[in-house]
Scaffold this motif. Sequence first.
Motif, short mmCIF file in Angstrom:
data_model
loop_
_atom_site.label_atom_id
_atom_site.label_comp_id
_atom_site.label_asym_id
_atom_site.label_seq_id
_atom_site.Cartn_x
_atom_site.Cartn_y
_atom_site.Cartn_z
N UNK A 43 0.83 -1.21 0.00
CA UNK A 43 0.00 0.00 0.00
C UNK A 43 0.87 1.26 0.00
N UNK A 44 1.83 1.35 0.91
CA UNK A 44 2.62 2.59 0.96
C UNK A 44 3.55 2.70 -0.24
N UNK A 45 4.04 1.56 -0.74
CA UNK A 45 4.97 1.61 -1.87
C UNK A 45 4.28 2.03 -3.17
N UNK A 46 2.96 1.88 -3.22
CA UNK A 46 2.22 2.37 -4.38
C UNK A 46 2.23 3.90 -4.43
N UNK A 47 2.33 4.55 -3.28
CA UNK A 47 2.21 6.00 -3.21
C UNK A 47 3.34 6.69 -3.99
N UNK A 48 4.55 6.14 -3.91
CA UNK A 48 5.64 6.73 -4.72
C UNK A 48 6.01 5.85 -5.92
N UNK A 49 5.10 4.98 -6.27
CA UNK A 49 5.21 4.10 -7.44
C UNK A 49 6.41 3.16 -7.39
N UNK A 50 6.81 2.78 -6.19
CA UNK A 50 7.73 1.66 -6.10
C UNK A 50 7.00 0.39 -6.50
N UNK A 51 5.68 0.41 -6.36
CA UNK A 51 4.81 -0.64 -6.90
C UNK A 51 3.75 0.06 -7.75
N UNK A 52 3.32 -0.60 -8.81
CA UNK A 52 2.27 -0.01 -9.64
C UNK A 52 0.93 -0.67 -9.34
#
Length: 240
Positions: A43-52
Amino acid sequence: MIRFHQVNKHYGPFHVLKDINLSVKSGEVVVVIGPSGSGKSTLVRCINRLETITDGELLVDGVRVNDAKTDINLLRRNIGMVFQHFNLYPHMTVLKNITLAPMKVAGVSEKEARETAMYYLEKVGISGKADSYPWQLSGGQQQRVAIARGLAMKPKIMLFDEPTSALDPETIGEVLDVMKTLAREGMTMVVVTHEMGFAREVADRVVFMDQGKIVEEAAPADFFANPGEERARLFLSRVL
Ligand code: ADP
Ligand code: MG
């Protein structure tokens, strides 16, 4: 500042985030808790697009994170991230660790980058360690350097993913104190943590995740006094 609208994410066939709706206002501190594997880091990694994300909409400061036109480097400049394992550059001094991104990414002069670095090192209470290497510092000190490094980019948002989970018990407090100060000063923060004391004291809202879903979202006083969901109740009975 951050808005998830019906966000889903899959890792191959695995549905890791399910219909996530979440808004974080400017200056708000949201603490994300939940069992291991529930999707908090994703969830948090989506915020800076470390995950899409796979579908849905995710906006950060009005910008669609997953839009092809979005300048990902500009987006990331506005978002500091602190991980469980500090991720400092081992062969660089503390000062160099902090000045690197402002100089390389933001084009700040060396003089200004040094002044900014010293300001934030002072703020996290370790200005005396500017010329040390990461391995010469305790875990708590390294994590405070990591926070200073994030702040040196003057971000609008700070993300924390279990920032104290790898620390010795006696140094956890010094990192939480820095985070409390940031929160008090109005930084927008999303914090994944198992530190329930921090959540209770600092969070504007607690988000409880289980199996890829947000199952409960509440003010900390309400959440801790009377979790509405059985799963949250069970989780709290284990961690408190
Ligand atoms: P948490 O931070 O709450 O422990 P994560 O977001 O790290 O949860 O992981 C959620 C689930 O997604 C876990 O079951 C994990 O095994 C799985 N997962 C995480 N990253 C990947 C990946 N890159 N590929 C496949 N599955 C992953
Ligand atoms: Mg995690």
